[in-house]
Scaffold this motif. Structure first.
Motif, mmCIF file in Angstrom:
data_model
loop_
_atom_site.group_PDB
_atom_site.id
_atom_site.type_symbol
_atom_site.label_atom_id
_atom_site.label_comp_id
_atom_site.label_asym_id
_atom_site.label_seq_id
_atom_site.Cartn_x
_atom_site.Cartn_y
_atom_site.Cartn_z
ATOM 1 N N LYS A 162 0.820 -1.216 0.000
ATOM 2 C CA LYS A 162 0.000 0.000 0.000
ATOM 3 C C LYS A 162 0.853 1.265 0.000
ATOM 4 C CE LYS A 162 -3.852 -2.267 2.373
ATOM 5 N NZ LYS A 162 -4.731 -2.282 3.561
ATOM 6 N N LEU A 163 2.073 1.141 0.492
ATOM 7 C CA LEU A 163 3.000 2.278 0.451
ATOM 8 C C LEU A 163 3.925 2.182 -0.743
ATOM 9 C CD1 LEU A 163 4.516 4.736 1.543
ATOM 10 C CD2 LEU A 163 5.803 3.190 3.056
ATOM 11 N N TYR A 164 4.534 1.029 -0.917
ATOM 12 C CA TYR A 164 5.530 0.873 -1.976
ATOM 13 C C TYR A 164 4.858 0.352 -3.250
ATOM 14 C CZ TYR A 164 9.000 1.578 1.663
ATOM 15 O OH TYR A 164 9.753 2.104 2.685
ATOM 16 N N ASN A 165 4.178 1.261 -3.936
ATOM 17 C CA ASN A 165 3.555 0.912 -5.216
ATOM 18 C C ASN A 165 3.486 2.144 -6.102
ATOM 19 O OD1 ASN A 165 0.796 2.266 -5.046
ATOM 20 N ND2 ASN A 165 0.749 1.019 -3.180
ATOM 21 N N GLY A 166 3.121 1.927 -7.343
ATOM 22 C CA GLY A 166 3.141 3.001 -8.333
ATOM 23 C C GLY A 166 2.112 4.079 -8.096
#
Length: 607
Positions: A162-166
């Motif tokens: 949820k944080l580390y995405n495009g």
């Protein structure tokens, strides 16, 4: 201290999206990039109670990762990816002499590292604890919390996506370089790990079946047994030539003559551009595709397939040839455990693996590695004049980088001209590579001549696994076709040295070579390899190295590409045969070692 850590992490990263001033307008980018390091520092602080020591140790380790990343970018043109960390284990499996040779030769980086270690030791010895040993559970609670958060992040727990995405950060799946520039190296590693590190692509049997049905007539035609005639199945020699490509594709070398044997032999058989899934290194990526006929673009989790694929039986060209009576041998003048080849070759189906220790003790080196001339000698020594047909897969290594190791004949190297603008270290490395490339071409010519003199028919397939890591030279000269170095194709050549034919050119990807080889040998009966040949014109140029700009795809290409992904996934899992059309009568494969009369006739008619 945490704020200073975030600022310093952005400073050593240098990416446009995470440098210190970005805290003022997009704080989530530098914070996300520093978050794993912060968790590590907080955990260490809970354990040691020393503030400077805890943050210093983590910052030093983080700096080491950035230095390794800089080395990879300089040599391969692409930043670190999660799968690269698998290489740490390869240091103890024969890879140290290859991987450590890329380290800088200057003493200054090592002196700087020693100074940093000395400073951290001084912090440990001189820094007073920040808080008391007993904190009524606060220290334990904070340490456990930091450990759990860090472990879940590094373990790839889905919630971190949820944080580390495009959508939150800047992710360009087709370009690790752009992702790292905008989001930071650490965030880039985590995004690729979380989004693509778990093999989440699922096969769609209906899509695979539809693609097969759409090409049923072409498949039927390719699987038809040919008219009986006298003949015999040929021996097959495949040479994977380390870093080999045609230098004429570089500007400044258009009229050069570094590969005269390649050019001559191209007029006697099949050849063309070869699109491969790697650049400058990662040999096993191309090697895997050639041996299995599976495209790595459909397997996000297999960045280094021999290290992450744990199946005991892998469908392959090798197994298809064994079913047709071939004996199968792999040859490589290096440590067999590097890249986990010993285990991987068993899964792929080789009968034997002849590695460095089995070569003659006097096999010559040229530069850092075994000379290609030694590989030619070993190929000829392994080929028998009687018995069942033979398949030899030879992996050369002479032209392996780095190219700062002096070759056997430095005068020959120094006489090689270079294009204008290339000087210093880049000039020396380019000359060293071209010196070895000349030798690879000479051995191609010698091998073809020796095979032509054999009493048994022999097919020769020769190809380069990837372009050499000469990023600075490519940036200076560019390519004749104005292409990107991560997409620039190499070369492939397939011929019968004893019976030269008319020249034919075809654009292929490395995973299409086994199907082409089987057709040339007259070995029929594997619908999957036949399908790769049917679809070659639509899919060949979609293979490229990680980080390359993706090509424009037509709507038809996109559909075929997506459906082929399902075919490949089912093939690897052994679930494809049920969807394939029944083999025509007379085309079933033999299970014995010796070729059947039908197979013998097939090759004679094909010839």
């Amino acid at each position: 201290m945490s704020l200073a850590f975030v600022l310093l992490t952005g400073l050593i990263d240098g990416g446009a999206g995470v440098v210190p001033p970005r805290l003022l307008d997009q704080a989530r980018f530098p914070l996300a990039n520093a978050w794993p390091g912060l968790l590590g520092a907080w955990l260490l602080l809970a354990l040691t109670r020393r503030l400077l020591f805890s943050f210093g140790v983590v910052f030093l380790l983080q700096g080491l990762v950035y230095e390794v990343n800089a080395l990879k970018v300089a040599n391969l043109g692409n930043p670190l990816m999660p799968a690269d960390f698998l290489m740490v284990d390869q240091l103890r499996k024969g890879g140290a002499h290859v991987l450590l040779s890329y380290l800088p030769h200057s003493p200054w980086p090592y002196l700087g590292m020693l100074a940093a270690v000395a400073l951290v030791v001084a912090m440990w010895r001189l820094e007073p604890p920040l808080f008391a040993r007993r904190t009524h559970g606060g220290r334990l609670l904070s340490g456990v919390a930091a450990a759990v958060l860090l472990a879940s992040l590094l373990g790839g727990l889905a919630v971190w996506g949820k944080l580390y995405n495009g959508r939150v950060l800047w992710l360009e799946p087709w370009s690790a370089s752009s992702t790292a520039t905008h989001s930071g190296l650490v965030s880039s590693l985590l995004m690729f790990h979380l989004q693509y590190g778990h093999g989440r692509r699922v096969a769609d049997p209906a899509a695979a079946k539809a693609l097969i049905a759409q090409n049923s007539q072409a498949l039927h035609d390719r699987l038809q047994p040919v008219s009986p005639a006298s003949g015999e199945l040929p021996d097959i020699v495949v040479v994977q030539s380390e870093s080999f490509f045609d230098p004429r594709s570089m500007r400044g070398y258009e009229a050069s003559d570094f590969t005269p044997n390649l050019l001559r032999l191209e007029e006697q058989g099949l050849s063309g551009p070869l699109h491969v899934p790697t650049f400058g290194g990662g040999t096993i990526r191309t090697e895997f595709e050639v041996l299995t006929g599976l495209s790595l673009r459909y397997f996000d989790e297999l960045q280094f397939p021999y290290l992450t694929l744990h199946q005991k039986v892998v469908p392959s060209l090798v197994r298809t040839l064994r079913r047709h009576g071939y004996t199968t041998t792999a040859l490589h003048g290096n440590d067999p455990s590097f890249w986990n080849r010993t285990s991987a070759f068993k899964a792929i189906g080789f009968d034997r693996f002849v590695s460095q220790s089995s070569f003659p003790k006097d096999a010559p080196n040229d530069g850092k590695y075994m000379a290609d001339s030694a590989m030619t000698d070993e190929i000829m020594a392994q080929l028998k004049d009687a018995g069942p047909p033979q398949f030899l897969f030879a992996i050369s290594i002479e032209a392996h980088g780095p190219y700062d190791v002096p070759p056997a004949n430095t005068a020959e190297r120094d006489a090689i001209p270079v294009p204008d603008g290339i000087s210093g270290k880049d000039k020396l490395e380019l000359q060293t590579y071209l010196y070895h490339a000349r030798h690879a071409d000479a051995e191609l010519g010698r091998l073809a001549k020796l095979l032509a003199q054999r009493g048994r028919p022999t097919l020769l397939l020769f190809y380069g696994d990837h372009l050499p890591a000469l990023s600075n030279s490519y940036a200076i000269t560019g390519f004749v076709d104005n292409g990107d170095m991560l997409r620039e194709p190499g070369v492939w050549l397939l011929l019968d040295p004893r019976n030269p034919g008319a020249p034919q050119r075809e654009n292929l990807a490395s995973w299409m070579l086994p199907g082409k080889l089987l057709e040339a040998a007259g070995v029929h009966g594997d619908p999957y390899f036949a399908l790769t040949q049917v679809l070659a014109p639509q899919l060949a140029d979609l293979t490229y190295a990680p980080g390359a700009p993706p090509p424009d795809q037509t709507a038809e290409q996109q559909v075929i590409d997506q459906d082929m992904a399902s075919v490949a996934l089912l093939r690897l899992k052994g679930k494809l045969d049920a969807l394939m059309p029944p083999r025509p009568a007379g085309s079933s494969v033999a299970t014995a070692r010796a070729p059947s009369p039908v197979q013998v006739a097939a090759y004679g008619a094909h010839r």
